[in-house]
Design a protein around this motif. Structure first.
Motif, PDB file in Angstrom:
ATOM      1  N   GLU A 127      -2.300   0.895  -3.007  1.00  0.00           N
ATOM      2  CA  GLU A 127      -1.122   1.633  -3.466  1.00  0.00           C
ATOM      3  C   GLU A 127       0.013   1.522  -2.442  1.00  0.00           C
ATOM      4  O   GLU A 127      -0.151   1.865  -1.272  1.00  0.00           O
ATOM      5  CB  GLU A 127      -1.482   3.111  -3.664  1.00  0.00           C
ATOM      6  CG  GLU A 127      -0.312   3.974  -4.126  1.00  0.00           C
ATOM      7  CD  GLU A 127      -0.676   5.445  -4.254  1.00  0.00           C
ATOM      8  OE1 GLU A 127       0.246   6.276  -4.290  1.00  0.00           O
ATOM      9  OE2 GLU A 127      -1.897   5.760  -4.305  1.00  0.00           O
ATOM     10  N   TRP A 128       1.162   1.040  -2.898  1.00  0.00           N
ATOM     11  CA  TRP A 128       2.379   0.952  -2.085  1.00  0.00           C
ATOM     12  C   TRP A 128       3.562   1.384  -2.926  1.00  0.00           C
ATOM     13  O   TRP A 128       3.575   1.125  -4.128  1.00  0.00           O
ATOM     14  CB  TRP A 128       2.603  -0.483  -1.579  1.00  0.00           C
ATOM     15  CG  TRP A 128       1.463  -1.012  -0.778  1.00  0.00           C
ATOM     16  CD1 TRP A 128       0.457  -1.817  -1.227  1.00  0.00           C
ATOM     17  CD2 TRP A 128       1.187  -0.769   0.606  1.00  0.00           C
ATOM     18  NE1 TRP A 128      -0.424  -2.096  -0.224  1.00  0.00           N
ATOM     19  CE2 TRP A 128      -0.005  -1.462   0.917  1.00  0.00           C
ATOM     20  CE3 TRP A 128       1.831  -0.031   1.594  1.00  0.00           C
ATOM     21  CZ2 TRP A 128      -0.565  -1.436   2.189  1.00  0.00           C
ATOM     22  CZ3 TRP A 128       1.280  -0.019   2.855  1.00  0.00           C
ATOM     23  CH2 TRP A 128       0.088  -0.706   3.151  1.00  0.00           C
ATOM     24  N   PRO A 129       4.525   2.058  -2.345  1.00  0.00           N
ATOM     25  CA  PRO A 129       4.555   2.519  -0.948  1.00  0.00           C
ATOM     26  C   PRO A 129       3.526   3.615  -0.684  1.00  0.00           C
ATOM     27  O   PRO A 129       3.040   4.250  -1.618  1.00  0.00           O
ATOM     28  CB  PRO A 129       5.982   3.037  -0.786  1.00  0.00           C
ATOM     29  CG  PRO A 129       6.389   3.452  -2.150  1.00  0.00           C
ATOM     30  CD  PRO A 129       5.738   2.469  -3.085  1.00  0.00           C
ATOM     31  N   ARG A 130       3.249   3.837   0.550  1.00  0.00           N
ATOM     32  CA  ARG A 130       2.341   4.912   0.957  1.00  0.00           C
ATOM     33  C   ARG A 130       2.974   5.688   2.110  1.00  0.00           C
ATOM     34  O   ARG A 130       3.724   5.139   2.912  1.00  0.00           O
ATOM     35  CB  ARG A 130       0.968   4.368   1.380  1.00  0.00           C
ATOM     36  CG  ARG A 130       1.001   3.423   2.553  1.00  0.00           C
ATOM     37  CD  ARG A 130      -0.418   2.970   2.929  1.00  0.00           C
ATOM     38  NE  ARG A 130      -1.129   2.472   1.779  1.00  0.00           N
ATOM     39  CZ  ARG A 130      -2.459   2.499   1.640  1.00  0.00           C
ATOM     40  NH1 ARG A 130      -3.216   2.987   2.612  1.00  0.00           N
ATOM     41  NH2 ARG A 130      -3.045   2.055   0.551  1.00  0.00           N
ATOM     42  N   THR A 131       2.667   6.978   2.153  1.00  0.00           N
ATOM     43  CA  THR A 131       3.165   7.835   3.229  1.00  0.00           C
ATOM     44  C   THR A 131       2.004   8.189   4.142  1.00  0.00           C
ATOM     45  O   THR A 131       0.960   8.653   3.682  1.00  0.00           O
ATOM     46  CB  THR A 131       3.813   9.107   2.669  1.00  0.00           C
ATOM     47  OG1 THR A 131       4.940   8.739   1.866  1.00  0.00           O
ATOM     48  CG2 THR A 131       4.273  10.012   3.798  1.00  0.00           C
ATOM     49  N   VAL A 132       2.203   7.952   5.431  1.00  0.00           N
ATOM     50  CA  VAL A 132       1.159   8.209   6.428  1.00  0.00           C
ATOM     51  C   VAL A 132       1.593   9.380   7.309  1.00  0.00           C
ATOM     52  O   VAL A 132       2.692   9.379   7.878  1.00  0.00           O
ATOM     53  CB  VAL A 132       0.909   6.968   7.298  1.00  0.00           C
ATOM     54  CG1 VAL A 132      -0.152   7.264   8.359  1.00  0.00           C
ATOM     55  CG2 VAL A 132       0.481   5.786   6.438  1.00  0.00           C
ATOM     56  N   ASN A 190      -4.788   3.910  12.006  1.00  0.00           N
ATOM     57  CA  ASN A 190      -4.197   2.577  11.919  1.00  0.00           C
ATOM     58  C   ASN A 190      -4.613   1.890  10.634  1.00  0.00           C
ATOM     59  O   ASN A 190      -3.804   1.233   9.962  1.00  0.00           O
ATOM     60  CB  ASN A 190      -4.621   1.724  13.113  1.00  0.00           C
ATOM     61  CG  ASN A 190      -4.025   2.165  14.436  1.00  0.00           C
ATOM     62  OD1 ASN A 190      -4.396   1.654  15.481  1.00  0.00           O
ATOM     63  ND2 ASN A 190      -3.107   3.118  14.418  1.00  0.00           N
ATOM     64  N   ALA A 191      -5.876   2.035  10.273  1.00  0.00           N
ATOM     65  CA  ALA A 191      -6.372   1.412   9.048  1.00  0.00           C
ATOM     66  C   ALA A 191      -5.673   1.980   7.817  1.00  0.00           C
ATOM     67  O   ALA A 191      -5.386   1.247   6.858  1.00  0.00           O
ATOM     68  CB  ALA A 191      -7.882   1.615   8.935  1.00  0.00           C
ATOM     69  N   ALA A 192      -5.385   3.282   7.824  1.00  0.00           N
ATOM     70  CA  ALA A 192      -4.691   3.892   6.692  1.00  0.00           C
ATOM     71  C   ALA A 192      -3.308   3.277   6.506  1.00  0.00           C
ATOM     72  O   ALA A 192      -2.855   3.061   5.375  1.00  0.00           O
ATOM     73  CB  ALA A 192      -4.582   5.405   6.894  1.00  0.00           C
ATOM     74  N   ALA A 193      -2.623   2.998   7.605  1.00  0.00           N
ATOM     75  CA  ALA A 193      -1.292   2.395   7.525  1.00  0.00           C
ATOM     76  C   ALA A 193      -1.350   0.961   7.032  1.00  0.00           C
ATOM     77  O   ALA A 193      -0.377   0.447   6.464  1.00  0.00           O
ATOM     78  CB  ALA A 193      -0.615   2.443   8.890  1.00  0.00           C
ATOM     79  N   LEU A 194      -2.489   0.323   7.216  1.00  0.00           N
ATOM     80  CA  LEU A 194      -2.652  -1.089   6.850  1.00  0.00           C
ATOM     81  C   LEU A 194      -3.422  -1.288   5.549  1.00  0.00           C
ATOM     82  O   LEU A 194      -3.662  -2.430   5.153  1.00  0.00           O
ATOM     83  CB  LEU A 194      -3.390  -1.814   7.983  1.00  0.00           C
ATOM     84  CG  LEU A 194      -2.640  -1.908   9.314  1.00  0.00           C
ATOM     85  CD1 LEU A 194      -3.603  -2.249  10.443  1.00  0.00           C
ATOM     86  CD2 LEU A 194      -1.527  -2.948   9.218  1.00  0.00           C
ATOM     87  N   ASP A 195      -3.830  -0.199   4.913  1.00  0.00           N
ATOM     88  CA  ASP A 195      -4.669  -0.276   3.711  1.00  0.00           C
ATOM     89  C   ASP A 195      -5.977  -1.009   4.015  1.00  0.00           C
ATOM     90  O   ASP A 195      -6.428  -1.871   3.252  1.00  0.00           O
ATOM     91  CB  ASP A 195      -3.924  -0.961   2.560  1.00  0.00           C
ATOM     92  CG  ASP A 195      -4.660  -0.793   1.215  1.00  0.00           C
ATOM     93  OD1 ASP A 195      -5.449   0.165   1.088  1.00  0.00           O
ATOM     94  OD2 ASP A 195      -4.441  -1.636   0.314  1.00  0.00           O
ATOM     95  N   LYS A 196      -6.580  -0.644   5.135  1.00  0.00           N
ATOM     96  CA  LYS A 196      -7.831  -1.266   5.561  1.00  0.00           C
ATOM     97  C   LYS A 196      -8.902  -0.210   5.850  1.00  0.00           C
ATOM     98  O   LYS A 196      -9.814  -0.436   6.649  1.00  0.00           O
ATOM     99  CB  LYS A 196      -7.601  -2.098   6.826  1.00  0.00           C
ATOM    100  CG  LYS A 196      -6.566  -3.206   6.690  1.00  0.00           C
ATOM    101  CD  LYS A 196      -7.136  -4.431   6.008  1.00  0.00           C
ATOM    102  CE  LYS A 196      -6.136  -5.584   6.038  1.00  0.00           C
ATOM    103  NZ  LYS A 196      -6.679  -6.793   5.372  1.00  0.00           N
ATOM    104  N   THR A 197      -8.806   0.939   5.186  1.00  0.00           N
ATOM    105  CA  THR A 197      -9.704   2.045   5.504  1.00  0.00           C
ATOM    106  C   THR A 197     -11.166   1.702   5.264  1.00  0.00           C
ATOM    107  O   THR A 197     -12.034   2.030   6.079  1.00  0.00           O
ATOM    108  CB  THR A 197      -9.315   3.294   4.697  1.00  0.00           C
ATOM    109  OG1 THR A 197      -7.984   3.689   5.063  1.00  0.00           O
ATOM    110  CG2 THR A 197     -10.266   4.442   4.962  1.00  0.00           C
ATOM    111  N   ALA A 198     -11.450   1.031   4.156  1.00  0.00           N
ATOM    112  CA  ALA A 198     -12.846   0.697   3.847  1.00  0.00           C
ATOM    113  C   ALA A 198     -13.445  -0.193   4.930  1.00  0.00           C
ATOM    114  O   ALA A 198     -14.581   0.023   5.380  1.00  0.00           O
ATOM    115  CB  ALA A 198     -12.935   0.009   2.490  1.00  0.00           C
ATOM    116  N   GLN A 199     -12.666  -1.183   5.385  1.00  0.00           N
ATOM    117  CA  GLN A 199     -13.163  -2.074   6.429  1.00  0.00           C
ATOM    118  C   GLN A 199     -13.390  -1.319   7.732  1.00  0.00           C
ATOM    119  O   GLN A 199     -14.382  -1.557   8.434  1.00  0.00           O
ATOM    120  CB  GLN A 199     -12.171  -3.216   6.663  1.00  0.00           C
ATOM    121  CG  GLN A 199     -11.998  -4.152   5.479  1.00  0.00           C
ATOM    122  CD  GLN A 199     -10.791  -3.779   4.627  1.00  0.00           C
ATOM    123  OE1 GLN A 199     -10.607  -2.604   4.268  1.00  0.00           O
ATOM    124  NE2 GLN A 199      -9.984  -4.765   4.300  1.00  0.00           N
TER     125      GLN A 199
END
Length: 347
Positions: free
Chosen positions: A71-76, A192-201
């Motif tokens: 999902e983009w945009p996203r707010t962190v 950092n992963a949340a900002a990059l859409d890499k949370t699962a990894q």
């Protein structure tokens, strides 16, 4: 943003405000937890307490995003407020080695890096996968013009390092800050992963780390040896790293016991070469910040008290890489530390 279950939550909560209070004392070393000389004149600076620890820890754990994968945009939400990231970041600048470790572990080659004063080169353990990031100053002396010239679409750093530069950095690109580097490395990784859409990894990597830590603890059995962490700093400062440090979290995760003077909910205790006998344990692991000649390593290890330590007499005193054990501050470094611990403790 949910975190994986973590050991030592009370320890982490206790030390977060310690580090924040140290920021007010001026400067920060490469481990993010007080300046190399801050404790030399006032050893209490390394071990302050306070009632705000729990609130600060909760702030760290609450950071992240509610955006769905893809999902983009996203707010962190992060240490300095909220930042909108419009599209998947492709040109990432990292302002510390912890963030470098984080993004590289997620398959991203950053375009810019602020290395540490104590180790100004690209860390050797990350060279293979980090590409060729451009130098943008050092962690404590950022070059904003160099950052802007890279045209980043995301900047990752920490409040402890660069709170005073946040507004200017935000004018260059969306900027996401953790509270601080160090013992909060797992929370920082997920942020950092949340900002990059890499949370699962990121969660997979942390779960694999936890499995390795548990396996090491089981391999060592019930009668685990005590481990002393000694780091030689400039200006004659010698730190015995405690529970509220990056290495402290790894030892705790593995169930490895500490000497009583290091089994404390602070960053470190400080000693001098003259009382190096306080560093004793079944095993001693030593690191050096920057140039060994600028520290008291040779003086301390030339002291008869050092040569009489149980670990030294047993051949259980080892030098370890500062870049992973103290400066890495990320999951890749943590995996390297676990491998080193297994090699030395299971000989």
């Amino acid at each position: 943003m949910p975190l994986l279950p973590r050991r030592g939550t009370a320890a982490a909560a206790l030390a977060l405000a310690t580090a924040l209070s140290l920021t007010a004392c001026g400067g920060s070393s490469d481990d993010g937890e007080a300046s190399p000389s801050a404790g030399a004149g006032n050893k209490k600076d390394v071990a302050k307490g306070g009632k705000d620890f729990a609130d600060a820890a909760k702030k760290t754990a609450a950071m992240g995003t509610d955006a769905e994968p893809g999902e983009w945009p996203r707010t962190v939400t992060h240490a300095m407020g909220k930042t909108e990231i419009k599209t998947q970041p492709k040109r990432v600048v990292v302002l510390d080695v912890g963030e470098l470790d984080n993004v590289v572990s997620l398959g991203i080659e950053p375009v810019g890096l602020a290395p540490t004063e104590g180790s100004p080169e690209l860390p050797s353990y990350l060279k293979k996968d980090s590409g060729n990031p451009k130098n943008v100053g050092t962690i404590n002396n950022l070059n904003l013009e160099a950052i802007a010239a890279l045209k980043p679409d995301l900047i990752l750093g920490s409040q402890l390092r660069a709170a005073d530069k946040y507004d200017e950095l935000s004018q260059i690109a969306p900027t996401v800050f953790s509270v601080r580097p160090g013992f909060t490395w797992k929370e920082n990784y997920l942020l950092n992963a949340a900002a990059l859409d890499k949370t699962a990894q990121a969660k997979e990597k942390l779960a694999a780390y936890e499995e390795k830590a548990d396996a090491l603890g089981e391999k060592l059995g019930d009668d685990k040896p005590t481990v002393s962490m000694v780091r030689f700093m400039p200006d004659g400062v010698i730190r015995l790293y405690a529970n509220a440090s990056f290495i402290g979290t790894i030892l705790k995760d593995s169930g490895i016991p500490r000497p009583e003077n290091q089994d404390i909910e602070d960053l470190a205790a400080e000693i001098s070469a003259e009382n190096i006998d306080q560093a004793d344990a079944d095993y001693i692991f030593t690191g050096v910040y920057g140039d060994p000649k600028a520290t008291d390593k040779s003086k301390a290890q030339g002291n008869p008290l050092w040569k009489n330590l149980d670990a030294v007499k047993a051949g259980h005193a080892y030098d370890v890489p500062d870049e992973t054990w103290y400066l890495g501050l990320g999951v890749t470094a943590a995996d390297e530390v676990l491998a080193d611990l297994e090699q030395h403790l299971t000989k």
